[in-house]
Design an enzyme around this catalytic site. Structure first.
Site, PDB file in Angstrom:
ATOM      1  N   CYS A 108      24.303  97.902 -11.662  1.00 55.76           N
ATOM      2  CA  CYS A 108      24.148  97.148 -12.905  1.00 55.76           C
ATOM      3  C   CYS A 108      24.536  95.711 -12.609  1.00 55.76           C
ATOM      4  CB  CYS A 108      25.024  97.698 -14.028  1.00 55.76           C
ATOM      5  SG  CYS A 108      24.955  96.649 -15.508  1.00 55.76           S
ATOM      6  N   MET A 322      18.069  92.919 -17.505  1.00 55.09           N
ATOM      7  CA  MET A 322      19.045  93.533 -16.626  1.00 55.09           C
ATOM      8  C   MET A 322      19.332  92.546 -15.493  1.00 55.09           C
ATOM      9  SD  MET A 322      16.388  95.504 -17.754  1.00 55.09           S
ATOM     10  CE  MET A 322      15.336  96.231 -16.516  1.00 55.09           C
TER      11      MET A 322
END
Length: 400
Positions: A108, A322
């Protein structure tokens, strides 16, 4: 009359709830986890699912720390690094919302911004590496994908500086800027999916039954990503979340593209494996600049951006971008001939500013070509991070 209860009481586990970039997650030190969860496996997954509140057939994660979106159903485990020249090992678990699984297949990028801060505050970084005032350089080993991330964390009076005036579209309030360098973000030769372009091509024809044959750029940088032109699938690139997330047919189409792309990238061997690999690869669509109104009501002007990008995460259109996909965007933009590069006007580029549903983001990348092969030394972007809450999370003692 005596009552005998067969249910175990709750246990408490030291944890910190943090925002990193446009994501939120529950952060743990490895040493604070119950012994059974200190190693990878079913017990760890069961514990993290219970902490976040999954699987939840209602799709709300009411009985846990998750926020019922891909951006808020996240967990992080940190430990002192076992790697030379690194300070901390960072393991990221993307927790499915309505299914009982934790996806460990990727990183992430947003929460990466909080890793350095958490590591410093949690005593995982040698004191000698933290200035009294200035910038702490935290060398992070991203254990999911075997990559180095360098975080530049501001420190004031020996503590992480969290407040500031750095604004990040998709985050309501300003905070201190954390610059991240994703070192050699493309896959290694022996890494999963092989080289940066798994097929060896900058652009491929991808046959997707029921959708058609699409021009795609499939890249393994930051996170495996499939880029497609917006107009080829009936979009403009200015869409906001509702335009896609309320359209079941569109979501099914994106999932089909993702599954066939994953197969072509060598990430899965059979089509049905895509269902248990939701975090990777990502699907994103690109278009030339156009003006639009972002989700906050702020006008984004075509002249202020190089291209438009919209990306799918865990089956839904992401509210911003993201961080790992931003690395893929920056990397692909730096390589002439990819769909991302062409949408941005083509030619050599060291940085692009792209428009996403919440606003804009700038990402840089250093790319070079040797013997016909492209390589990227690093991708750079700024995020921010903040501790939201710290203490203990509680879960039933028999939850894992």
């Amino acid at each position: 009359m005596t009552h005998t209860f067969t249910h175990l009481p709750q246990i408490k586990i030291a944890a910190t709830y943090m925002r990193g970039g446009t994501s939120k997650g529950v952060f743990f030190r490895l040493q604070d986890l119950p012994e059974a969860a200190q190693v990878a496996g079913a017990a760890r997954d069961a514990l993290l699912l219970r902490v976040i509140g999954s699987p939840d057939p209602y799709g709300k994660q009411i009985d846990g720390m998750g926020g019922a979106t891909s951006s808020t159903s996240k967990t992080v485990i940190l430990s002192k690094s076992s790697k030379p020249d690194h300070d901390v090992d960072y393991l990221f678990g993307q927790v499915a919302i309505d299914k009982a699984f934790v996806d460990w297949s990727g990183n992430c990028g947003n929460l990466s911004a909080a890793v350095g801060s958490f590591a410093i505050a949690s005593g995982l970084i040698d004191a000698s590496r933290i200035p009294q005032n200035g910038m702490a350089t935290v060398r992070i080993w991203q254990a999911n994908i075997g990559k180095t991330i360098i975080a530049h964390v501001p420190v004031t009076n020996g503590a992480v500086q969290e407040t500031g005036d750095f604004e990040l579209d998709g985050v309501t309030f300003p905070a201190a800027e954390v610059q991240l360098e994703f070192m050699a973000p493309a896959a290694d030769e022996d890494g999963e999916g092989g080289s940066m372009f798994p097929t060896g091509n900058l652009v491929d024809d991808l046959e997707v039954p029921g959708v058609g044959t699409l021009k795609v750029t499939m890249i393994n940088a930051g996170i495996p990503t499939i880029f497609v032109n917006a107009e080829a699938i009936g979009y403009t690139g200015t869409e906001l979340q509702d335009a896609i997330n309320s359209d079941a047919e569109a979501l099914a189409k994106f999932e089909t593209i993702r599954a066939y792309g994953a197969l072509r990238m060598g990430l899965i061997k059979q089509l049905d494996e895509a269902a248990n690999r939701q975090h990777t690869p990502k699907v994103a669509f690109v278009a030339k600049p156009a003006s639009y109104v972002s989700s906050s009501g702020k006008q984004v002007i075509a002249g202020d951006i190089d291209l438009l990008v919209r990306a799918m995460s865990m089956g839904k259109l992401h509210h911003a971008m993201m961080g790992t996909a931003a690395v893929a965007i920056g990397t692909a933009a730096a390589i002439p001939g990819t769909l991302v590069n062409l949408a941005a006007g083509g030619g050599a580029k060291t940085a692009v500013r792209f428009g996403h549903p919440s606003g804009t983001l700038r990402v840089g990348a250093e790319a070079s070509q040797a013997g016909g092969e492209w390589s990227v030394t690093k991708a750079i972007m700024s995020r921010s991070a903040r501790v939201l809450m710290e203490g203990w999370v509680r879960v039933p003692g028999d939850a894992f």
